[in-house]
Design a protein around this motif. Structure first.
Motif, short mmCIF file in Angstrom:
data_model
loop_
_atom_site.label_atom_id
_atom_site.label_comp_id
_atom_site.label_asym_id
_atom_site.label_seq_id
_atom_site.Cartn_x
_atom_site.Cartn_y
_atom_site.Cartn_z
N PRO A 138 -12.95 2.00 7.93
CA PRO A 138 -11.71 1.49 7.33
C PRO A 138 -10.93 2.52 6.53
CG PRO A 138 -13.50 -0.09 7.03
CD PRO A 138 -14.12 1.15 7.62
N LEU A 139 -11.62 3.46 5.86
CA LEU A 139 -10.92 4.46 5.06
C LEU A 139 -10.26 5.53 5.91
CD1 LEU A 139 -13.40 4.88 2.07
CD2 LEU A 139 -11.16 3.77 2.05
N THR A 465 -12.63 -1.74 -2.55
CA THR A 465 -12.51 -2.46 -1.28
C THR A 465 -11.17 -2.14 -0.64
OG1 THR A 465 -11.48 -4.36 -2.36
CG2 THR A 465 -13.90 -4.34 -2.22
N PRO A 466 -11.01 -2.41 0.67
CA PRO A 466 -9.70 -2.17 1.30
C PRO A 466 -8.56 -2.87 0.56
CG PRO A 466 -11.36 -2.53 2.98
CD PRO A 466 -12.03 -2.80 1.66
N GLU A 467 -8.82 -4.07 0.03
CA GLU A 467 -7.78 -4.80 -0.68
C GLU A 467 -7.42 -4.10 -2.00
OE1 GLU A 467 -9.82 -7.10 2.23
OE2 GLU A 467 -10.67 -6.15 0.43
#
Length: 487
Positions: A138-139, A465-467
């Motif tokens: 995701p990063l 977190t992504p959020e």
């Protein structure tokens, strides 16, 4: 000689101490906290805008964090780790901006794409393997790969112009990359500390550190007046860059008895020519030359310092026996002790390629530096570029498996006296991982307070977190992370 009493004293006014001071003031608002800096202002050594490349190191383009395995695949673990650490820094900065204590974020952080450049058949193959290893995380969601000349020319017009040799070229690009002015950030963090009641004392040099009667006693000198005094503190952090090892040695900390330090200064070629700056809107990292150490990875960076845009290319190694940019010529000699002499000798024996590289760099004529630049920018002209000095770094030397090892990447937290003293040694990625490193310091020194402090720390540095990262990027005015289109 008057003695001042403090709960915590942080030595060194760089981004590490500034970050730790804000975290410490959050969990212990009742403590008397002082930051001591020997120069006229904070953030003037390694954190200063022109003393580093300003890269928000997140593993997006730096090949050092993704070694190639014997089968040709790439190990992504190092890049993922540093990406997570930088994400924590973004979240921390975002929360402070939301609180209104860091001012306009565009003064210290901005979006600048990060590009990895692969040249030659092997370089392109490695870059493709690196892309495949990272693209699913995701990063790294916006990481793109291309070997199409048209696409590359749109990403890197200055780099692609004038290439006539037919050499294979490919690149990865992450629009989420950043350029950071750590000097501005440092000063704003320390201003936030002052608002919480902490003190920042400039032109205050710590000359020695001793353990007396259950407290740490610091001998300090006022560099303006020459006056001397002593301070006492329950807890001390030494985050003085190249000055950390000598102070830990003066404190007779057994944990560093066999550590050595080797200073390496850096130089860059810089241009402010408007048409060149306009043609390169990225930080582009390549591979180290054959036989060169990993710390010599070349990169061409867009920089914004004090509102002025420029391009930097390098680094080129230089040598000074000083441990700080404004240190003493005797620093290296004074750091040699009977305890670390075997490590220094072993490091000289086991790092011959680094020594040879350093000698070549120090003695190289200007034409050699320009030839390295033309490997990136074929159309580069001598008259457009100026050689400038960058910061001074001290590479940590220690013994690992019977060999003298140079710790070129990462940071090492040293604690002593039951956690009442902590010191930070190391170099790149350094400032980018300040939040993660300083949380490690708190965890190592105050394990009994971990449960009590967790809620306060989570309010300032929640898990990235992504959020949370997306929220921080919005607050900081950075480009959102948009998943790349599959090639």
């Amino acid at each position: 000689m008057p003695v001042g009493e403090w709960d915590a004293v942080l030595v060194g006014g760089g981004v590490m101490s500034a970050t730790l001071a804000v975290l410490l003031a959050e969990v212990r608002p009742d403590w008397r906290i002082a930051v001591l800096e020997r120069l006229d202002d904070a953030g003037q050594e390694s954190s200063a805008g022109w003393n580093n490349a300003g890269t928000g190191h997140a593993g997006l383009c730096e090949f050092n964090y993704t070694p190639q395995r014997p089968d040709g695949t790439v190990d992504p673990a190092g890049a993922v780790r540093v990406a997570e650490q930088f994400a924590a820094s973004l979240v921390f900065w975002g929360r402070l901006v939301e609180r209104g204590v860091l001012g306009p974020p565009e003064a210290f952080v901005r979006s600048v794409p990060h590009v990895g450049l692969g040249q030659g058949t092997d370089g392109v193959a490695y870059l493709r393997a690196r892309f495949e290893a990272l693209r699913g995380h995701p990063l790294f969601a916006d990481l793109e790969f291309s070997d199409d000349p048209g696409v590359l020319a749109s990403w890197l017009p200055l780099v692609l112009a004038g290439r006539t040799d037919g050499e294979p070229v490919a690149a990865t690009r992450a629009a989420q990359g950043t350029d950071v002015d750590y000097g501005v950030l440092t000063r704003r963090l320390l201003a936030a500390l002052r608002e919480r009641g902490g003190e920042v004392r400039l032109r205050t040099e710590v000359t020695s550190l001793r353990r007396r009667d259950g407290r740490w006693e610091l001998a300090v000198r006022d560099r303006a007046s020459g006056g001397r005094r002593r301070l006492r503190a329950r807890w001390v952090f030494v985050g003085a860059g190249g000055g950390t090892l000598p102070l830990l040695q003066s404190a007779r900390v057994p944990e560093v008895r066999r550590y050595g330090g080797f200073p390496i200064s850096g130089r860059f070629l810089r241009t402010e020519r408007p048409e060149l700056v306009a043609a390169h809107r990225a930080k582009a990292y390549g591979s180290a030359a054959p036989g060169a150490p990993p710390i010599s990875v070349p990169h061409l960076d867009l920089r914004v310092v004090d509102g002025r845009e420029s391009l930097l290319f390098g680094p080129f190694a230089a040598f000074s026996p000083r441990f700080l940019t404004r240190g003493r010529r005797s620093d290296l000699a004074r750091s040699v002790r009977l305890g670390n002499l075997p490590v220094l000798l072993a490091s000289a024996r086991d790092n011959r390629s680094l020594i040879a590289h350093l000698v070549r760099q120090v003695t190289a004529p200007p034409s050699t530096r320009m030839a390295a630049l033309r490997r990136f920018v074929p159309t580069a002209r001598d008259e457009d570029w100026t050689l400038v000095a960058a910061g001074q770094r001290v590479q940590v030397l220690k013994e690992t498996g019977g060999r003298g090892t140079l710790v070129g990447f990462g940071t090492e937290v040293v604690t002593s006296a039951g956690g009442s003293l902590a010191g930070l040694l190391g170099a790149s990625p350094g400032a980018s991982t300040a939040v993660a490193a300083m949380l490690d310091v708190l965890a190592a020194c105050f394990p009994a307070q971990a449960d009590e402090w967790r809620p306060r720390l989570a309010g300032l540095v929640p898990p990235p977190t992504p959020e949370e990262v997306a929220r921080a990027r919005r607050v900081l005015g950075l480009a959102p992370v948009r998943p790349a289109v599959a090639p």
